[in-house]
Design an enzyme around this catalytic site. Sequence first.
Site, PDB file in Angstrom:
ATOM      1  N   ARG A  70       0.328   3.651 -14.618  1.00 54.37           N
ATOM      2  CA  ARG A  70       0.221   2.870 -13.370  1.00 54.37           C
ATOM      3  C   ARG A  70      -0.968   1.923 -13.422  1.00 54.37           C
ATOM      4  NH1 ARG A  70       3.735   4.304  -8.920  1.00 54.37           N
ATOM      5  NH2 ARG A  70       2.811   2.845  -7.484  1.00 54.37           N
ATOM      6  N   GLN A 101      -2.156   2.063   2.521  1.00 50.63           N
ATOM      7  CA  GLN A 101      -1.909   3.353   1.853  1.00 50.63           C
ATOM      8  C   GLN A 101      -1.889   3.134   0.349  1.00 50.63           C
ATOM      9  OE1 GLN A 101       1.430   5.580   4.203  1.00 50.63           O
ATOM     10  NE2 GLN A 101       1.712   3.414   4.540  1.00 50.63           N
ATOM     11  N   HIS A 119      -5.894   5.875   1.084  1.00 51.11           N
ATOM     12  CA  HIS A 119      -5.534   6.834   0.032  1.00 51.11           C
ATOM     13  C   HIS A 119      -6.368   6.649  -1.233  1.00 51.11           C
ATOM     14  CE1 HIS A 119      -1.315   7.612   1.973  1.00 51.11           C
ATOM     15  NE2 HIS A 119      -2.299   8.156   2.639  1.00 51.11           N
ATOM     16  N   CYS A 149     -21.025  16.255 -16.490  1.00 51.80           N
ATOM     17  CA  CYS A 149     -20.903  17.710 -16.696  1.00 51.80           C
ATOM     18  C   CYS A 149     -19.799  18.104 -17.676  1.00 51.80           C
ATOM     19  CB  CYS A 149     -20.694  18.410 -15.353  1.00 51.80           C
ATOM     20  SG  CYS A 149     -19.037  18.176 -14.680  1.00 51.80           S
ATOM     21  N   SER A 188       7.713   3.120   4.410  1.00 46.51           N
ATOM     22  CA  SER A 188       8.897   3.827   4.894  1.00 46.51           C
ATOM     23  C   SER A 188       8.582   4.691   6.108  1.00 46.51           C
ATOM     24  CB  SER A 188       9.470   4.703   3.783  1.00 46.51           C
ATOM     25  OG  SER A 188       8.512   5.678   3.420  1.00 46.51           O
ATOM     26  N   ALA A 230       8.624  -8.696   2.486  1.00 49.99           N
ATOM     27  CA  ALA A 230       7.314  -9.028   3.060  1.00 49.99           C
ATOM     28  C   ALA A 230       6.795 -10.362   2.508  1.00 49.99           C
ATOM     29  CB  ALA A 230       6.325  -7.908   2.746  1.00 49.99           C
TER      30      ALA A 230
HETATM   31  N1  APR Z   1       9.078  -6.132   1.355  1.00 53.26           N
HETATM   32  C1  APR Z   1       9.020  -5.250   2.394  1.00 53.26           C
HETATM   33  N2  APR Z   1       9.309  -3.950   2.289  1.00 53.26           N
HETATM   34  C2  APR Z   1       9.691  -3.507   1.081  1.00 53.26           C
HETATM   35  C3  APR Z   1       9.810  -4.364  -0.043  1.00 53.26           C
HETATM   36  C4  APR Z   1       9.491  -5.724   0.122  1.00 53.26           C
HETATM   37  N3  APR Z   1       9.569  -6.618  -0.877  1.00 53.26           N
HETATM   38  N4  APR Z   1      10.249  -3.632  -1.098  1.00 53.26           N
HETATM   39  C5  APR Z   1      10.393  -2.382  -0.645  1.00 53.26           C
HETATM   40  N5  APR Z   1      10.070  -2.288   0.670  1.00 53.26           N
HETATM   41  C6  APR Z   1      10.060  -1.117   1.557  1.00 53.26           C
HETATM   42  C7  APR Z   1      11.143  -0.104   1.262  1.00 53.26           C
HETATM   43  O1  APR Z   1      12.324  -0.441   1.965  1.00 53.26           O
HETATM   44  C8  APR Z   1      10.501   1.191   1.759  1.00 53.26           C
HETATM   45  O2  APR Z   1      10.882   1.463   3.107  1.00 53.26           O
HETATM   46  O3  APR Z   1       8.845  -0.439   1.353  1.00 53.26           O
HETATM   47  C9  APR Z   1       8.998   0.913   1.718  1.00 53.26           C
HETATM   48  C10 APR Z   1       8.252   1.757   0.697  1.00 53.26           C
HETATM   49  O4  APR Z   1       8.266   3.080   1.122  1.00 53.26           O
HETATM   50  P1  APR Z   1       7.697   4.279   0.242  1.00 53.26           P
HETATM   51  O5  APR Z   1       8.219   4.157  -1.149  1.00 53.26           O
HETATM   52  O6  APR Z   1       7.966   5.541   0.971  1.00 53.26           O
HETATM   53  O7  APR Z   1       6.132   3.985   0.161  1.00 53.26           O
HETATM   54  P2  APR Z   1       4.993   4.189   1.244  1.00 53.26           P
HETATM   55  O8  APR Z   1       5.525   4.116   2.627  1.00 53.26           O
HETATM   56  O9  APR Z   1       3.876   3.294   0.874  1.00 53.26           O
HETATM   57  O10 APR Z   1       4.532   5.680   0.964  1.00 53.26           O
HETATM   58  C11 APR Z   1       3.429   6.190   1.689  1.00 53.26           C
HETATM   59  O11 APR Z   1       3.392   8.186   0.410  1.00 53.26           O
HETATM   60  O12 APR Z   1       3.668   9.000  -1.700  1.00 53.26           O
HETATM   61  C12 APR Z   1       2.753   8.734  -0.723  1.00 53.26           C
HETATM   62  O13 APR Z   1       0.468   8.302  -0.917  1.00 53.26           O
HETATM   63  C13 APR Z   1       1.731   7.764  -1.217  1.00 53.26           C
HETATM   64  O14 APR Z   1       0.777   5.862  -0.120  1.00 53.26           O
HETATM   65  C14 APR Z   1       1.994   6.535  -0.393  1.00 53.26           C
HETATM   66  C15 APR Z   1       2.600   7.108   0.868  1.00 53.26           C
END
Ligand code: APR
Length: 243
Positions: A70, A101, A119, A149, A188, A230
Site C-alpha cells: 500500500r 478516515q 485513522h 529497543c 460507505s 467525487a
Molecule cells: N467517488 C465517490 N465515492 C466513491 C468513489 C468515487 N470515485 N469510488 C468509490 N466510492 C465510494 C464507494 O461507493 C463506497 O461507498 O466510496 C465508498 C468507500 O467505502 P469503503 O470501502 O467502506 O471505505 P471507507 O468508508 O473509507 O471505510 C472506512 O473502514 O476499513 C476501515 O479504517 C478503514 O478508514 C477505513 C474505514
Amino acid sequence: MLANLEMVKALLDGAERVVVLTGSGVSAESGIPTFREADGLWRQFRAEELARPDAFAEDPELVWEFYNWRRELVANSEPNDAHLALADLECVVPEFLLITQNVDGLHSLAGSRNLLEMHGSLWELQCTMCSWRNEDRTMLSGVPTCPACGALLRPGVVWFGEALPPGVLNQAIRAIAEADVFLSVGTSAMVQPAASFAQLAREQGAVTVEINLEPTPNSGLVDFALHGKAGTILPRLTGALCA
Ligand code: APR
C-alpha cells in the site's frame, strides 16, 4: 441532481463553517482501492482481514507485506480532482475542517491544511513496545524493527477495534457541533464513529450533504445526496467559488 448541485453550491458559497468527512472513495480516482469494494482485495485478503491487531500478532510479515504494498502504491499516486477541490474549498471558507478516515496522506499533498487524520497515517511507524514513533516515507521491505529497543514496528494507523488517537474524536465532534454545512465524501458509512457524523451534524443544525458513488446507510438522512464520482462532483461545486 443538477438542481441539488446548484443548491449545495449556493450553500457552500454562504457557509462560514464547513466540516468535510472523507473516506477511501475520495482516493479511488487516484488508483487506490477502497476498503469494501471488489477492487479492495489484496491477494485473497480483504483489507479488513489484515488491518487488525490480531492479524498482526498472528503474522506480522503478512501484514507488513500488505502495508509495504500500500505504501508503494500510494507513493506512486497523486491527489485527484476531489482532493484538489477540497483544498480549494478550504481557501474560501472562513472556518474549515477536513476529517479523513484515509491514511494515504493525499489530502495534505493536495494542499489541505486544517486536516484531522482520524485513522493515523501510512507514513508513520510506531514501536509495539516502547514510545518510539516517527514519520518514514522510504520504501520498506520486510518487517521493520525499532531503532530504540529492537521490538517490531507497526504502521501508525488505527486498526479495527482500536481506540482513535487521543483528542481526535473530541476535536471532530466540536467542529461538527458548530458547522453550518457538513459534507460526507467517498465513505460507505459502515465504520463508527465516522458513520454517525452525518447524523450528529444534522442534529446539531448543519445542512448535511453526501457525495458518494452509490447510496449509503446515510443517504436517507442527509439533506442532499449527490451520487457520482467525487472527482467530478466536487470540482463542479467548488469551481466557481474558488476561481
Ligand atoms: N467517488 C465517490 N465515492 C466513491 C468513489 C468515487 N470515485 N469510488 C468509490 N466510492 C465510494 C464507494 O461507493 C463506497 O461507498 O466510496 C465508498 C468507500 O467505502 P469503503 O470501502 O467502506 O471505505 P471507507 O468508508 O473509507 O471505510 C472506512 O473502514 O476499513 C476501515 O479504517 C478503514 O478508514 C477505513 C474505514
